[in-house]
Design a protein around this motif. Structure first.
Motif, PDB file in Angstrom:
ATOM      1  N   LEU A  42      16.386  91.505 -12.370  1.00 18.59           N
ATOM      2  CA  LEU A  42      17.061  92.318 -13.384  1.00 18.59           C
ATOM      3  C   LEU A  42      17.391  91.482 -14.619  1.00 18.59           C
ATOM      4  N   ILE A  43      17.896  90.269 -14.403  1.00 19.20           N
ATOM      5  CA  ILE A  43      18.219  89.381 -15.534  1.00 19.20           C
ATOM      6  C   ILE A  43      16.951  89.040 -16.314  1.00 19.20           C
ATOM      7  N   LEU A  44      15.858  88.778 -15.595  1.00 17.63           N
ATOM      8  CA  LEU A  44      14.596  88.463 -16.249  1.00 17.63           C
ATOM      9  C   LEU A  44      14.094  89.645 -17.076  1.00 17.63           C
ATOM     10  N   ALA A  45      14.270  90.847 -16.539  1.00 20.38           N
ATOM     11  CA  ALA A  45      13.850  92.050 -17.271  1.00 20.38           C
ATOM     12  C   ALA A  45      14.652  92.207 -18.556  1.00 20.38           C
ATOM     13  N   PHE A  46      15.965  91.942 -18.500  1.00 21.96           N
ATOM     14  CA  PHE A  46      16.794  91.992 -19.707  1.00 21.96           C
ATOM     15  C   PHE A  46      16.360  90.929 -20.712  1.00 21.96           C
ATOM     16  N   GLN A  63      18.636  80.691 -21.716  1.00 22.15           N
ATOM     17  CA  GLN A  63      19.787  80.715 -20.809  1.00 22.15           C
ATOM     18  C   GLN A  63      19.672  81.876 -19.823  1.00 22.15           C
ATOM     19  N   PHE A  64      19.217  83.027 -20.299  1.00 26.05           N
ATOM     20  CA  PHE A  64      19.007  84.163 -19.397  1.00 26.05           C
ATOM     21  C   PHE A  64      17.955  83.826 -18.352  1.00 26.05           C
ATOM     22  N   ALA A 236      25.080  70.564 -17.172  1.00 28.27           N
ATOM     23  CA  ALA A 236      26.254  70.459 -18.028  1.00 28.27           C
ATOM     24  C   ALA A 236      26.407  71.675 -18.923  1.00 28.27           C
ATOM     25  N   ASP A 237      25.287  72.252 -19.371  1.00 27.68           N
ATOM     26  CA  ASP A 237      25.360  73.344 -20.331  1.00 27.68           C
ATOM     27  C   ASP A 237      25.267  74.711 -19.669  1.00 27.68           C
ATOM     28  N   ALA A 238      24.399  74.827 -18.710  1.00 28.22           N
ATOM     29  CA  ALA A 238      24.206  76.130 -18.075  1.00 28.22           C
ATOM     30  C   ALA A 238      23.871  75.925 -16.604  1.00 28.22           C
ATOM     31  N   ILE A 239      24.418  76.764 -15.766  1.00 34.30           N
ATOM     32  CA  ILE A 239      24.143  76.709 -14.337  1.00 34.30           C
ATOM     33  C   ILE A 239      22.909  77.554 -14.050  1.00 34.30           C
TER      34      ILE A 239
END
Length: 296
Positions: A42-46, A63-64, A236-239
């Motif tokens: 779903l995140i990849l589709a967004f 980031q997404f 450090a910036d994004a998980i």
């Protein structure tokens, strides 16, 4: 009827550490992995939909996609559908879990735990959840409506609303379990849950706090993996939702779920059989009518 907190946790731990508990943890682990796959999709589709938008930078897209490493590029509609289906599968798994945990005469999962009217109980449990949510909605409307009519009340409403909501939440604590254990409809389950909570609210609060603490301890190791990137270092910036974080969340989350359901179910059995054959009467409940079955 009163709750023996020590016995509730003791019986719950016994079920949690049994072969049955291990099998249930395995089921919830699979559901968790598939849920993570659906969420990542779903995140990849967004992210794909946002790509090329004038206000969206490439860094935002990256980031997404970092959160969607454990996802499939199947499009927005199928991703939403998959997520909804897995939500229902997870609820079905909870029905099986409660059924098996309530049958304390069995040391592991049996065919009777996932057959014999399972779909009917699943529908009842979903309907119970909907009814409970409607009750909460009505309660929130009643509690907060005066603030819309008289603004100064807005500061006082939370002082009244929070205790009332906690009171109702405790009263409805056993409703989803009563549906499965006693095979009754939503309204009867809510009524029974309310009656069982009478005189036991403080004990239920203590059990809820204890379950929260133990579940947090069980899930705590997941924090060690939550920031691990594909390079094996802390991000450090994004998980990123790398495979190791997804697996860790599935393992520790499934254990926490089984423990929570085990304590809640054994507590319900304790109240349900109090005054008849004792708090452990549920250990052989409905076992004879199914005959001998192969455990696994």
């Amino acid at each position: 009827m009163s709750i023996d907190i020590g016995a509730a946790f003791s019986d719950g731990v016994d079920e949690f550490l049994s072969l049955k508990g291990a099998a249930l943890a395995g089921i919830f682990f699979v559901v968790s992995i598939l849920g993570s796959l659906a969420t990542g999709s779903l995140i990849l589709a967004f992210a794909n939909r946002l790509e090329g938008q004038p206000d969206v930078t490439p860094e935002m897209i990256d980031q997404f996609r970092a959160q969607a490493q454990f996802g499939l590029d199947i499009g927005l509609g199928p991703s939403i559908g998959l997520l909804l289906v897995l939500g229902l599968v997870g609820e079905l798994a909870r029905v099986v879990a409660i059924r098996s945990l309530a049958d304390q005469s069995a040391n592991s999962l049996l065919p009777r735990h996932y057959s014999n009217g399972l779909l009917e109980l699943f529908v009842y449990r979903v309907l119970t959840t909907i009814v409970v949510l409607i009750l909460y909605g009505v309660l929130l409307l009643v509690l907060f409506a005066p603030a819309a009519l008289f603004a100064p009340l807005a500061l006082l409403i939370p002082l009244v609303a929070i205790p009332v909501l906690i009171y109702v939440a405790i009263a409805l604590y056993f409703a989803p379990i009563a549906v499965v254990v006693d095979e009754i409809g939503p309204l009867d389950a809510i009524s029974k849950a309310w009656s069982y909570a009478k005189g036991n609210r403080l004990n239920l609060v203590a059990i809820a706090i204890g379950v929260f603490i133990v579940s947090f301890v069980i899930s705590a190791p997941n924090l060690l993996f939550s920031g691990v990137t594909d390079a094996g270092q802390l991000g450090a910036d994004a998980i990123t939702a790398s495979p190791i974080t997804v697996v860790a969340a599935g393992v520790f989350g499934s254990l926490s779920t089984v423990f929570t359901l085990a304590v809640a179910t054994t507590t319900y059995l304790q109240l349900s059989f109090d005054g008849n054959d004792g708090p452990n009467a549920g250990r052989s409940a409905n076992a004879d009518q199914f005959g001998t079955e192969t455990e696994f």
